[in-house]
Scaffold this motif. Structure first.
Motif, PDB file in Angstrom:
ATOM      1  N   ARG A 173      -3.494   4.551   0.049  1.00  0.00           N
ATOM      2  CA  ARG A 173      -4.212   4.578   1.698  1.00  0.00           C
ATOM      3  C   ARG A 173      -5.100   5.729   1.829  1.00  0.00           C
ATOM      4  N   ASP A 174      -4.890   6.845   1.017  1.00  0.00           N
ATOM      5  CA  ASP A 174      -5.497   8.119   1.275  1.00  0.00           C
ATOM      6  C   ASP A 174      -5.907   9.025   0.129  1.00  0.00           C
ATOM      7  N   ALA A 175      -6.694   9.914   0.133  1.00  0.00           N
ATOM      8  CA  ALA A 175      -7.092  10.756  -1.009  1.00  0.00           C
ATOM      9  C   ALA A 175      -6.046  11.507  -1.567  1.00  0.00           C
ATOM     10  N   ARG A 176      -5.045  12.107  -0.571  1.00  0.00           N
ATOM     11  CA  ARG A 176      -3.979  12.669  -1.567  1.00  0.00           C
ATOM     12  C   ARG A 176      -3.114  11.749  -2.043  1.00  0.00           C
ATOM     13  N   THR A 177      -2.794  10.576  -1.595  1.00  0.00           N
ATOM     14  CA  THR A 177      -1.714   9.711  -2.453  1.00  0.00           C
ATOM     15  C   THR A 177      -2.530   9.497  -3.659  1.00  0.00           C
ATOM     16  N   SER A 204      11.901   0.419  -2.242  1.00  0.00           N
ATOM     17  CA  SER A 204      11.405   0.732  -1.069  1.00  0.00           C
ATOM     18  C   SER A 204      11.763   2.260  -0.574  1.00  0.00           C
ATOM     19  N   LEU A 205      10.869   3.265  -0.656  1.00  0.00           N
ATOM     20  CA  LEU A 205      11.362   4.761  -0.759  1.00  0.00           C
ATOM     21  C   LEU A 205      10.745   5.359   0.624  1.00  0.00           C
ATOM     22  N   LEU A 206      10.547   4.660   1.576  1.00  0.00           N
ATOM     23  CA  LEU A 206       9.954   5.138   2.991  1.00  0.00           C
ATOM     24  C   LEU A 206      10.520   6.495   3.318  1.00  0.00           C
ATOM     25  N   ALA A 246       4.061   9.202   3.103  1.00  0.00           N
ATOM     26  CA  ALA A 246       5.236   8.989   4.124  1.00  0.00           C
ATOM     27  C   ALA A 246       6.025   7.585   3.560  1.00  0.00           C
ATOM     28  N   ARG A 247       5.312   6.823   2.935  1.00  0.00           N
ATOM     29  CA  ARG A 247       5.912   5.668   2.154  1.00  0.00           C
ATOM     30  C   ARG A 247       6.542   5.929   0.872  1.00  0.00           C
ATOM     31  N   GLY A 248       6.646   7.336   0.630  1.00  0.00           N
ATOM     32  CA  GLY A 248       7.399   7.776  -0.773  1.00  0.00           C
ATOM     33  C   GLY A 248       6.821   7.824  -1.979  1.00  0.00           C
ATOM     34  N   ALA A 249       5.359   8.052  -2.022  1.00  0.00           N
ATOM     35  CA  ALA A 249       4.627   8.182  -3.037  1.00  0.00           C
ATOM     36  C   ALA A 249       5.194   9.344  -4.059  1.00  0.00           C
ATOM     37  N   SER A 302       0.974  -1.060  -0.105  1.00  0.00           N
ATOM     38  CA  SER A 302       0.010  -0.057  -0.037  1.00  0.00           C
ATOM     39  C   SER A 302       1.014   1.119  -0.084  1.00  0.00           C
ATOM     40  N   LEU A 303       0.529   2.464  -0.575  1.00  0.00           N
ATOM     41  CA  LEU A 303       1.252   3.495  -0.868  1.00  0.00           C
ATOM     42  C   LEU A 303       0.439   4.754  -0.120  1.00  0.00           C
ATOM     43  N   THR A 304       1.476   5.504   0.579  1.00  0.00           N
ATOM     44  CA  THR A 304       1.181   6.628   1.200  1.00  0.00           C
ATOM     45  C   THR A 304       2.179   7.761   0.932  1.00  0.00           C
TER      46      THR A 304
END
Length: 392
Positions: free
Chosen positions: A225-229, A265-267, A195-198, A191-193
């Motif tokens: 995971r959220d609207a912005r992402t 993996s770009l957190l 904070a996870r480097g989107a 899953s992508l956010t």
């Protein structure tokens, strides 16, 4: 002997969460344990699974600030069903708080993350509420340690607890002979956010597309995971900078890694990530891919120790794209990195081995509970619980 029974509950995680569904429940079912799995299936557009030995129960999904209904439903289910099972395994810290007063003697909390630190990265939490919620999270940890059994997903989480607890790390089933890495797909799994480097992922996809004239693409296997992402990801897809497969269950997603150029993996540098090993790094290694990771301590140390990839700076799309271009142009290097990662994962991070330890721990807890009930109430207690399960 009546098979052991385990109740697994989450309202926060996706029902196909790899740690819960693919690894832990999969290992329990393989060992002949009967599992009741309560999770938000319908909320995620999923049918209840029809699997031998698995009884599925739908619960509401706790998302953002809409969480009260889900936790009330979970509390009602736990009050009704926990006593019918030998072990009750919950995966959300909120559920530990939700069962207060129920006096569940067979509850085990599987600690997935640094709960207090994770609050900092949740966009739905108001700034004024972050500190009080972080303090509440620490209080839940202290309460859980006093009243329940605890399993940790990382050795580093032990620092937050006073007693020693079993660690079941997020490992993967390591294929015996994955194909060598290819040259055209850089993959991100999970899953992508933001904070996870989107943002970095999308920018690197753009730079990579330009540098290779579209011969190398970034592929994302997982949902926003959220609207912005989601908006950021949608923009990148429309511009042709990335390919997006959406959510894919673990059993189908992992084979999609085979033959890719590298795993990403770009957190970002967030408190919750500094003491955690990104599972995706292990999944890339298991499938023989070079790893490109930001310098979070555990991930960077592993990649350097195993000699299986490249560490790039935080929030640096140019360095990420450059690393991928170099790998695309150097087949011998990427094959060597992929082999080194696979060999290391097979020696140290194979769920085929660690999963047996997990099952042994859970069945030991189940046996201890049955022995306690037998001593207190006689052998009929386990039999009655078995009949209740079969009829549920």
């Amino acid at each position: 002997m009546i098979p052991y029974r385990v109740l697994v509950v989450t309202v926060v995680h996706h029902p196909e969460d790899a740690r819960i569904r693919a690894r832990q429940i999969g290992a329990l079912l393989e060992a002949g344990v009967r599992v009741t799995y309560a999770a938000p299936f319908v909320a995620h557009g999923l049918d209840l699974p029809d699997v031998a030995g698995l009884h599925a129960v739908d619960l509401p999904h706790a998302a953002g600030r809409s969480r009260t209904e889900a936790f009330r439903a979970a509390r009602r289910l736990l009050a009704r069903e926990a006593h019918r099972h030998d072990v009750t395994l919950v995966h959300d810290p909120e559920l530990v708080a939700a069962v207060a007063g129920l006096r569940l003697t067979n509850l085990v909390w599987d600690v997935h993350e640094d709960t207090a630190a994770a609050i900092e990265a949740k966009p739905w939490v108001p700034d004024r509420a972050r500190r009080p919620l972080a303090l509440a999270a620490r209080a839940v940890e202290r309460h859980a340690e006093r009243h329940h059994d605890v399993i940790l997903a990382e050795h580093a989480y032990a620092e937050r607890f006073e007693r020693e607890h079993v660690v079941v790390p997020n490992t993967v089933r390591v294929p015996s002979d994955p194909p060598p890495p290819g040259s055209s797909r850089a993959v991100y799994l999970g899953s992508l956010t933001m904070a996870r480097g989107a943002s970095t992922l999308l920018q690197a996809g753009r730079l990579l597309t330009v540098a290779t004239r579209g011969e190398v693409k970034v592929e994302i296997i997982g949902s926003a995971r959220d609207a912005r992402t989601a908006d950021t990801l949608s923009w990148g897809v429309k511009c042709g900078h990335v390919r997006h497969h959406g959510f894919v269950p673990s059993a189908r997603a992992l084979p999609m890694l085979d033959g890719a150029l590298a795993g990403l993996s770009l957190l970002e540098d967030r408190p919750n990530y500094r003491h955690s090993m990104p599972t995706k790094v292990l999944e890339y290694m298991a499938h023989g891919l070079p790893v490109v990771t930001t310098p979070l301590p555990l991930a960077a140390d592993l990649v350097e120790r195993a000699g299986c990839g490249v560490v790039v700076p935080f929030d640096d799309a140019e360095a990420t794209a450059a690393a991928l271009v170099e790998l695309a142009r150097d087949p011998e290097r990427r094959v060597a990195l992929g082999r080194a990662g696979h060999a290391y994962a097979r020696r140290h991070y194979d769920w085929n081995v660690i999963g047996r330890d997990f099952v042994q721990h859970v069945t030991q807890l189940a046996r201890r509970r049955r022995e306690h009930e037998h001593a207190a109430h006689g052998s009929g207690a386990a039999d009655r619980r078995g009949l209740a399960y079969e009829g549920s």
